[in-house]
Design an enzyme around this catalytic site. Structure first.
Site, mmCIF file in Angstrom:
data_model
loop_
_atom_site.group_PDB
_atom_site.id
_atom_site.type_symbol
_atom_site.label_atom_id
_atom_site.label_comp_id
_atom_site.label_asym_id
_atom_site.label_seq_id
_atom_site.Cartn_x
_atom_site.Cartn_y
_atom_site.Cartn_z
ATOM 1 C CG HIS A 1 51.745 41.508 51.983
ATOM 2 N ND1 HIS A 1 52.149 42.176 50.841
ATOM 3 C CD2 HIS A 1 52.081 40.208 51.787
ATOM 4 C CE1 HIS A 1 52.681 41.290 49.990
ATOM 5 N NE2 HIS A 1 52.674 40.096 50.544
ATOM 6 C CD GLU A 2 53.252 37.974 54.712
ATOM 7 O OE1 GLU A 2 52.863 36.948 54.138
ATOM 8 O OE2 GLU A 2 54.140 38.709 54.240
ATOM 9 C CB CYS B 1 54.631 39.381 47.222
ATOM 10 S SG CYS B 1 53.837 37.857 47.748
ATOM 11 C CG LEU B 2 59.372 36.125 49.874
ATOM 12 C CD1 LEU B 2 59.589 35.212 51.061
ATOM 13 C CD2 LEU B 2 60.704 36.537 49.261
ATOM 14 C CD GLN C 1 53.750 34.222 50.582
ATOM 15 O OE1 GLN C 1 53.829 34.558 51.755
ATOM 16 N NE2 GLN C 1 54.445 34.814 49.628
ATOM 17 N N GLY D 1 58.261 38.527 55.488
ATOM 18 C CA GLY D 1 57.002 37.899 55.886
ATOM 19 C C GLY D 1 56.675 36.737 54.966
ATOM 20 C CG HIS E 1 49.948 35.877 51.091
ATOM 21 N ND1 HIS E 1 50.015 35.620 49.743
ATOM 22 C CD2 HIS E 1 50.979 36.717 51.362
ATOM 23 C CE1 HIS E 1 51.039 36.278 49.213
ATOM 24 N NE2 HIS E 1 51.642 36.960 50.174
HETATM 25 ZN ZN ZN Z 1 53.276 38.168 49.936
#
Ligand code: ZN
Length: 169
Positions: free
Chosen positions: A136-137, A94-95, A51, A46, A140
């Site tokens: 989660h996204e 998370c990236l 991000q 995701g 963000h």
């Molecule tokens: Zn994330």
């Protein structure tokens, strides 16, 4: 297709609130394509626009494991309109927080209203990993990261490690 740079915590952009998209046009589709490519390359399941430094409410998700059968999902202006009462704990990563994972408690099911890749209004019933990933996204897009759900001590340790790792690279 351009691969975008993924911002890492602590970057102030990750803490900003994203704005609603007014129109799903070719430019936005290009952003979605690039986000997807960036996510696949990372690799991750995701990615949210903030991000990659774009403060728009756009997320891409692909939970498929099979390389041959990709199943990209695009969400523009996603909004959780219902959450289940049953809460599950799932390990999240998370990236933007590479190398760190932690259990986070969230509703196991949710209903999400959003615009798809073509700007069409959709309603999706999500459960399990997909529900976790969508929540989660969407976080963000509100400047929230999964480490915000941890104790202050755990969160501080992770942030310190990230700062140290960034300095060494
Ligand atoms: Zn994330």
């Amino acid at each position: 297709m351009a691969v975008l740079q993924i911002l890492q915590e602590p970057n102030p952009i990750l803490r900003m609130k994203s704005k609603d998209v007014e129109k799903v046009d070719h430019k936005l589709q290009t952003l979605m394509n690039e986000m997807l490519e960036t996510m696949y390359q990372a690799p991750g399941i995701g990615l949210a626009a903030p991000q990659v430094g774009v403060l728009k409410r756009v997320i891409v998700i692909d939970l498929s494991k099979d390389e041959e059968k990709k199943n990209p999902l695009f969400f523009v202006n996603p909004k959780v309109v219902w959450k289940s009462e049953d809460i599950v704990s799932r390990e999240e990563g998370c990236l933007s927080i590479p190398g760190h994972f932690a259990e986070v408690r969230r509703p196991n099911k949710c209903k999400v209203e959003y615009l798809d890749y073509h700007g069409k209004m959709k309603l999706l019933d999500a459960e399990n990993l997909l529900a976790t990933c969508i929540q989660h996204e969407i976080d963000h897009c509100n400047g929230v990261l999964f480490i915000d759900y941890l104790s202050k001590l755990k969160k501080d340790i992770i942030i310190k490690k990230l700062i140290k790792a960034n300095r060494e690279n």
